[in-house]
Design a protein around this motif. Sequence first.
Motif, short mmCIF file in Angstrom:
data_model
loop_
_atom_site.label_atom_id
_atom_site.label_comp_id
_atom_site.label_asym_id
_atom_site.label_seq_id
_atom_site.Cartn_x
_atom_site.Cartn_y
_atom_site.Cartn_z
N ALA A 43 0.83 -1.21 0.00
CA ALA A 43 0.00 0.00 0.00
C ALA A 43 0.87 1.26 0.00
O ALA A 43 0.60 2.21 -0.74
CB ALA A 43 -0.94 0.01 1.20
N ALA A 44 1.93 1.25 0.78
CA ALA A 44 2.84 2.40 0.82
C ALA A 44 3.56 2.56 -0.52
O ALA A 44 3.70 3.68 -1.02
CB ALA A 44 3.85 2.22 1.95
N MET A 45 3.97 1.46 -1.12
CA MET A 45 4.66 1.52 -2.42
C MET A 45 3.74 2.07 -3.51
O MET A 45 4.18 2.79 -4.40
CB MET A 45 5.16 0.12 -2.82
CG MET A 45 6.31 -0.38 -1.97
SD MET A 45 6.70 -2.13 -2.26
CE MET A 45 7.18 -2.13 -3.96
N LEU A 46 2.46 1.73 -3.41
CA LEU A 46 1.49 2.16 -4.41
C LEU A 46 0.87 3.51 -4.07
O LEU A 46 0.08 4.07 -4.86
CB LEU A 46 0.39 1.12 -4.56
CG LEU A 46 0.87 -0.24 -5.09
CD1 LEU A 46 -0.24 -1.26 -4.99
CD2 LEU A 46 1.36 -0.10 -6.52
N GLY A 47 1.18 4.04 -2.89
CA GLY A 47 0.62 5.33 -2.49
C GLY A 47 -0.85 5.27 -2.13
O GLY A 47 -1.56 6.25 -2.26
N THR A 48 -1.31 4.09 -1.68
CA THR A 48 -2.73 3.95 -1.35
C THR A 48 -3.00 3.76 0.13
O THR A 48 -4.11 3.46 0.52
CB THR A 48 -3.32 2.72 -2.09
OG1 THR A 48 -2.62 1.54 -1.67
CG2 THR A 48 -3.23 2.88 -3.59
N HIS A 49 -1.98 3.97 0.96
CA HIS A 49 -2.17 3.77 2.40
C HIS A 49 -3.00 4.92 2.98
O HIS A 49 -3.02 6.03 2.46
CB HIS A 49 -0.83 3.65 3.11
CG HIS A 49 0.05 4.85 2.93
ND1 HIS A 49 0.73 5.09 1.77
CD2 HIS A 49 0.35 5.86 3.77
CE1 HIS A 49 1.43 6.21 1.90
NE2 HIS A 49 1.21 6.71 3.09
N GLU A 50 -3.71 4.59 4.05
CA GLU A 50 -4.52 5.60 4.73
C GLU A 50 -3.63 6.52 5.52
O GLU A 50 -2.59 6.14 6.03
CB GLU A 50 -5.54 4.93 5.66
CG GLU A 50 -6.58 4.14 4.90
CD GLU A 50 -7.63 3.60 5.86
OE1 GLU A 50 -7.82 4.18 6.93
OE2 GLU A 50 -8.22 2.57 5.50
#
Length: 72
Positions: free
Chosen positions: A64-71
């Motif tokens: 998620a962090a690598m894809l920039g989708t983390h909350e």
Amino acid sequence: MDEGGREYVARNPRRADRTAGSFRINMTTGRRADFATDAAGGDPVSLAAYLFDLSQLDAARRLAAMLGTHER
């Protein structure tokens, strides 16, 4: 890629493979397998957990962090 273009064939990054072949990822289904050790999985989180030696939860967070989708 294999001849049909459906599988990514590589040396296993978790051990000292000399040639590609025993580690494969099916590009259609996402399933992966290391035929030398019987390690297998079926999704990107499982693959990340295997490659980075993480739990499923930590692997999901890293993806998620690598894809920039983390909350936030």
